[in-house]
Motif scaffolding. Structure first.
Motif, PDB file in Angstrom:
ATOM      1  N   ASN A  41      -4.330  -1.982   4.207  1.00  0.00           N
ATOM      2  CA  ASN A  41      -5.245  -1.143   4.486  1.00  0.00           C
ATOM      3  C   ASN A  41      -5.028   0.199   5.034  1.00  0.00           C
ATOM      4  O   ASN A  41      -6.248   0.917   4.621  1.00  0.00           O
ATOM      5  N   LYS A  42      -4.122   0.932   4.313  1.00  0.00           N
ATOM      6  CA  LYS A  42      -4.317   2.695   3.713  1.00  0.00           C
ATOM      7  C   LYS A  42      -4.310   2.567   2.121  1.00  0.00           C
ATOM      8  O   LYS A  42      -5.357   2.869   1.931  1.00  0.00           O
ATOM      9  N   MET A  43      -4.802   1.084   1.082  1.00  0.00           N
ATOM     10  CA  MET A  43      -4.585   1.385   0.313  1.00  0.00           C
ATOM     11  C   MET A  43      -6.257   1.567   0.120  1.00  0.00           C
ATOM     12  O   MET A  43      -7.184   1.755  -1.008  1.00  0.00           O
ATOM     13  N   LEU A  44      -7.042   0.433   1.282  1.00  0.00           N
ATOM     14  CA  LEU A  44      -8.538   0.395   1.435  1.00  0.00           C
ATOM     15  C   LEU A  44      -8.861   0.958   1.496  1.00  0.00           C
ATOM     16  O   LEU A  44     -10.601   0.577   2.316  1.00  0.00           O
ATOM     17  N   THR A  45      -8.804   2.510   2.309  1.00  0.00           N
ATOM     18  CA  THR A  45      -9.399   3.260   2.889  1.00  0.00           C
ATOM     19  C   THR A  45     -10.012   3.779   2.138  1.00  0.00           C
ATOM     20  O   THR A  45      -9.817   3.971   1.106  1.00  0.00           O
ATOM     21  N   PHE A  46     -11.533   3.477   2.468  1.00  0.00           N
ATOM     22  CA  PHE A  46     -12.615   4.135   1.661  1.00  0.00           C
ATOM     23  C   PHE A  46     -12.811   5.373   1.325  1.00  0.00           C
ATOM     24  O   PHE A  46     -12.647   6.743   0.445  1.00  0.00           O
ATOM     25  N   ASP A  47     -11.988   6.035   2.412  1.00  0.00           N
ATOM     26  CA  ASP A  47     -12.352   8.214   2.515  1.00  0.00           C
ATOM     27  C   ASP A  47     -11.021   8.076   1.839  1.00  0.00           C
ATOM     28  O   ASP A  47     -10.405   8.358   1.769  1.00  0.00           O
ATOM     29  N   PRO A  48     -11.470   8.732   0.223  1.00  0.00           N
ATOM     30  CA  PRO A  48     -10.117   8.918  -0.069  1.00  0.00           C
ATOM     31  C   PRO A  48      -9.192  10.447   0.085  1.00  0.00           C
ATOM     32  O   PRO A  48      -8.069  10.339   0.765  1.00  0.00           O
ATOM     33  N   SER A  49      -9.670  11.285   0.874  1.00  0.00           N
ATOM     34  CA  SER A  49      -8.326  12.554   1.689  1.00  0.00           C
ATOM     35  C   SER A  49      -8.332  11.649   2.519  1.00  0.00           C
ATOM     36  O   SER A  49      -6.524  12.056   3.200  1.00  0.00           O
ATOM     37  N   LYS A  50      -8.791  10.293   3.291  1.00  0.00           N
ATOM     38  CA  LYS A  50      -7.417   9.112   4.582  1.00  0.00           C
ATOM     39  C   LYS A  50      -6.595   8.968   3.105  1.00  0.00           C
ATOM     40  O   LYS A  50      -5.552   7.677   3.826  1.00  0.00           O
ATOM     41  N   ARG A  51      -6.668   7.901   2.024  1.00  0.00           N
ATOM     42  CA  ARG A  51      -5.981   6.588   1.509  1.00  0.00           C
ATOM     43  C   ARG A  51      -4.874   6.813   0.857  1.00  0.00           C
ATOM     44  O   ARG A  51      -4.679   8.015   0.267  1.00  0.00           O
ATOM     45  N   ILE A  52      -4.020   6.603   1.213  1.00  0.00           N
ATOM     46  CA  ILE A  52      -2.236   6.617   0.756  1.00  0.00           C
ATOM     47  C   ILE A  52      -2.822   6.666  -1.056  1.00  0.00           C
ATOM     48  O   ILE A  52      -3.224   6.173  -1.215  1.00  0.00           O
ATOM     49  N   THR A  53      -1.654   7.507  -1.231  1.00  0.00           N
ATOM     50  CA  THR A  53      -1.788   7.602  -2.930  1.00  0.00           C
ATOM     51  C   THR A  53      -0.664   6.638  -2.852  1.00  0.00           C
ATOM     52  O   THR A  53      -0.029   5.874  -2.461  1.00  0.00           O
ATOM     53  N   ALA A  54      -0.654   6.996  -4.802  1.00  0.00           N
ATOM     54  CA  ALA A  54       0.043   6.139  -5.543  1.00  0.00           C
ATOM     55  C   ALA A  54       1.437   6.164  -5.243  1.00  0.00           C
ATOM     56  O   ALA A  54       2.640   5.168  -4.621  1.00  0.00           O
TER      57      ALA A  54
END
Length: 65
Positions: A41-54
């Motif tokens: 879920n964290k990796m597939l978050t659409f909003d880049p500012s809310k998406r988990i970093t690598a």
């Protein structure tokens, strides 16, 4: 920059569809844990500012299971 301005102009509000989650659509045969679902879920978050970093993804608890 032009690119940033064009991206701001292109922001779209997508509808939210409650009741559908990865856990509901992933086959039981995959046997993915709740931590695996959380990471996905964290990796597939659409909003880049809310998406988990690598780097944060690699430190996720799922890798310690």
């Amino acid at each position: 920059a032009w690119v940033e301005e064009s991206l701001i102009a292109a922001q779209i509000n997508f509808p939210k569809y409650p009741g559908v989650s990865l856990k509901d659509i992933i086959p039981k045969e995959c046997r993915i844990t709740d931590l695996g679902i959380d990471l996905m879920n964290k990796m597939l978050t659409f909003d880049p500012s809310k998406r988990i970093t690598a780097s944060r993804a690699l430190k996720h608890e799922w890798f310690k299971e």
